[in-house]
Write a protein that holds these residues in place. Structure first.
Motif, short mmCIF file in Angstrom:
data_model
loop_
_atom_site.label_atom_id
_atom_site.label_comp_id
_atom_site.label_asym_id
_atom_site.label_seq_id
_atom_site.Cartn_x
_atom_site.Cartn_y
_atom_site.Cartn_z
N LYS A 155 1.01 8.13 15.58
CA LYS A 155 1.58 7.02 16.31
C LYS A 155 1.85 5.83 15.37
CE LYS A 155 -1.11 8.05 20.50
NZ LYS A 155 -2.13 7.50 21.45
N ARG A 156 2.78 4.98 15.80
CA ARG A 156 3.06 3.77 15.04
C ARG A 156 1.81 2.88 14.97
NH1 ARG A 156 7.71 0.55 17.64
NH2 ARG A 156 6.04 -0.03 19.07
N LYS A 157 1.08 2.84 16.05
CA LYS A 157 -0.14 2.04 16.09
C LYS A 157 -1.16 2.53 15.08
CE LYS A 157 -3.80 0.49 19.23
NZ LYS A 157 -4.38 0.58 20.60
N GLU A 158 -1.22 3.84 14.89
CA GLU A 158 -2.18 4.40 13.93
C GLU A 158 -1.83 3.96 12.51
OE1 GLU A 158 -3.73 8.55 15.92
OE2 GLU A 158 -1.69 8.51 15.10
N LEU A 159 -0.55 3.93 12.18
CA LEU A 159 -0.14 3.48 10.86
C LEU A 159 -0.41 1.99 10.69
CD1 LEU A 159 1.16 4.25 8.15
CD2 LEU A 159 3.39 3.74 9.16
N ASN A 160 -0.21 1.23 11.76
CA ASN A 160 -0.49 -0.20 11.74
C ASN A 160 -1.98 -0.46 11.48
OD1 ASN A 160 -1.38 -2.47 14.14
ND2 ASN A 160 -0.11 -3.17 12.45
N GLU A 161 -2.84 0.27 12.17
CA GLU A 161 -4.29 0.11 11.99
C GLU A 161 -4.74 0.59 10.61
OE1 GLU A 161 -5.73 2.35 15.28
OE2 GLU A 161 -5.51 0.69 16.73
N TYR A 162 -4.05 1.59 10.08
CA TYR A 162 -4.41 2.18 8.79
C TYR A 162 -4.07 1.24 7.64
CZ TYR A 162 -5.07 6.21 5.62
OH TYR A 162 -5.53 7.09 4.66
N THR A 163 -2.95 0.50 7.80
CA THR A 163 -2.45 -0.33 6.70
C THR A 163 -2.72 -1.82 6.87
OG1 THR A 163 -0.29 -0.58 7.79
CG2 THR A 163 -0.56 1.30 6.27
N LYS A 164 -2.95 -2.26 8.12
CA LYS A 164 -3.09 -3.70 8.44
C LYS A 164 -1.80 -4.47 8.13
CE LYS A 164 -7.40 -2.78 9.28
NZ LYS A 164 -7.83 -2.51 10.67
N VAL A 165 -0.68 -3.77 8.15
CA VAL A 165 0.63 -4.39 7.94
C VAL A 165 1.28 -4.63 9.29
CG1 VAL A 165 2.95 -4.05 6.97
CG2 VAL A 165 0.93 -3.37 5.66
N ASN A 166 2.01 -5.74 9.44
CA ASN A 166 2.55 -6.10 10.75
C ASN A 166 3.55 -5.06 11.26
OD1 ASN A 166 5.46 -6.96 10.08
ND2 ASN A 166 4.27 -8.23 8.67
N SER A 202 6.54 -5.17 12.63
CA SER A 202 7.95 -5.22 12.28
C SER A 202 8.21 -4.55 10.92
CB SER A 202 8.44 -6.68 12.25
OG SER A 202 7.72 -7.44 11.29
N THR A 203 7.31 -4.77 9.97
CA THR A 203 7.44 -4.11 8.66
C THR A 203 7.21 -2.62 8.79
OG1 THR A 203 6.65 -6.11 7.55
CG2 THR A 203 6.59 -4.07 6.29
N ILE A 204 6.22 -2.24 9.59
CA ILE A 204 5.93 -0.83 9.85
C ILE A 204 7.17 -0.14 10.42
CG2 ILE A 204 4.64 0.76 11.34
CD1 ILE A 204 2.93 -0.21 9.10
N LYS A 205 7.81 -0.76 11.38
CA LYS A 205 9.00 -0.17 12.01
C LYS A 205 10.09 0.11 10.98
CE LYS A 205 8.65 -2.22 16.66
NZ LYS A 205 9.28 -3.18 17.60
N ARG A 206 10.29 -0.85 10.08
CA ARG A 206 11.36 -0.70 9.08
C ARG A 206 11.13 0.51 8.19
NH1 ARG A 206 10.97 -5.35 7.20
NH2 ARG A 206 10.07 -5.12 5.10
N TYR A 207 9.90 0.71 7.77
CA TYR A 207 9.64 1.83 6.86
C TYR A 207 9.50 3.15 7.60
CZ TYR A 207 9.21 -1.55 3.12
OH TYR A 207 9.49 -2.53 2.20
N LEU A 208 9.08 3.12 8.84
CA LEU A 208 9.09 4.34 9.64
C LEU A 208 10.51 4.85 9.82
CD1 LEU A 208 6.42 3.64 12.42
CD2 LEU A 208 6.31 5.38 10.63
N LYS A 209 11.42 3.94 10.06
CA LYS A 209 12.83 4.31 10.22
C LYS A 209 13.37 4.92 8.93
CE LYS A 209 17.28 2.45 11.74
NZ LYS A 209 18.01 1.22 12.21
N LYS A 210 12.90 4.41 7.79
CA LYS A 210 13.40 4.87 6.49
C LYS A 210 12.81 6.21 6.08
CE LYS A 210 13.94 3.28 1.69
NZ LYS A 210 13.72 2.14 0.75
N TYR A 211 11.54 6.43 6.37
CA TYR A 211 10.85 7.59 5.81
C TYR A 211 10.43 8.65 6.82
CZ TYR A 211 10.48 4.98 1.44
OH TYR A 211 10.77 4.30 0.28
#
Length: 297
Positions: free
Chosen positions: A259-270, A272-281
């Motif tokens: 989940k996107r939330k899991e990546l957010n909790e894993y990295t502590k990155v906001n 909006s930034t998470i969304k951008r890189y999820l879309k890319k990778y």
């Protein structure tokens, strides 16, 4: 010239990522420690030969010639292929009938017969591909704290004190275009060892966070600037590389889409930034609340 470097297989890569996040079972822990000891010895040899100009080298090659055979190092030059099998044993060993017994009584059997098997398989490869090469195989004990008692001599065995002579021999070599082609041929036949995991550890119980490649700490990165993350040890990494490493680690540890939330909790990155890189990778699986992500191939 190195045409191939070592890379851990999927099993070892999983254990390396999971090691300090959970408690490994006995077999996994033992396998990982054996791998690390072996890699330490191979790394020493790599550092000794990596700048030698006149040889073509392959580090960690597996050939499937009526069965898998793994080669630590293959050195190609002047119509010779030299196979070096690295052993990072330490302590006092007793030598008898080709077996090596340590001070605790454990017997390492078949080291010479394993070397001979690998040697024979490599000769078969050379013959099958009509290569005009001689094959030589050597067992190298690279640890300075290794001692072998009752040793009667064997030209296939090299000790650390003999290594300078061997390195001087390699420094006199020059490689040809044919040697490079032979190296690429061997690389093209590399067949990574396939190993089935006994089990995966529950992702939910693991310690989360990106692992620093410099110090090994987990979850110790903070934002240094808008685009740079810094570990508590001072190691720096771009935010993009940091998030991409997190995606790789979660993919490996979770084994299912995340989940996107899991990546957010894993990295502590906001977010909006998470969304951008999820879309890319990553590719998205499902819709809305059921959305999950998988890394692009």
């Amino acid at each position: 010239m190195f045409l191939k470097l070592h890379a851990p297989d999927d099993y070892i890569n999983y254990l390396l990522t999971a090691e300090f996040r959970t408690t490994l079972d006995h077999n996994d822990y033992r396998n990982l420690q054996q791998y690390k000891r072996g890699l330490q010895g191979e790394g020493k040899f790599y550092n000794l030969i990596k700048d030698i100009k006149g040889i073509v080298c392959l580090w960690d090659l597996v050939l499937n010639i009526n069965g898998e055979v793994q080669y630590d190092f293959l050195i190609i030059s002047n119509k010779r292929i030299i196979h070096i099998d690295i052993k990072n044993y330490s302590g006092i060993y007793h030598y008898q009938d080709g077996n090596f017994q340590n001070e605790s009584g454990y017997v390492h059997q078949g080291l010479i017969s394993q070397l001979e098997r690998a040697h024979t398989k490599l000769e078969q490869f050379v013959k099958h591909h009509n290569l005009d090469y001689q094959v030589f195989s050597r067992l190298l004990f690279i640890n300075p704290n290794f001692r072998l008692d009752h040793y009667t001599g064997d030209k296939r065995i090299i000790f650390l004190h003999q290594l300078d002579t061997f390195l001087d021999y390699l420094r006199q070599k020059t490689y040809s275009d044919i040697d490079v082609q032979t190296g690429h041929l061997l690389c093209n036949h590399h067949s990574p060892i396939s190993r089935n995991r006994i089990h995966y550890y529950p992702y939910e119980t693991m310690i989360k966070g990106v692992q620093c490649k410099q110090c090994g700490a987990i979850g110790t990165f903070v934002a240094q600037t808008q685009r740079i993350m810094m570990c508590s040890c001072g190691s720096l990494i771009s935010k993009e590389a940091y998030i991409l490493q997190a995606i790789d680690e979660i993919t490996l540890l979770k084994t299912t889409p995340f989940k996107r939330k899991e990546l957010n909790e894993y990295t502590k990155v906001n977010i909006s930034t998470i969304k951008r890189y999820l879309k890319k990778y990553c590719n998205i699986v499902g819709n809305n609340k059921s959305s999950r992500y998988v890394k692009n191939e």
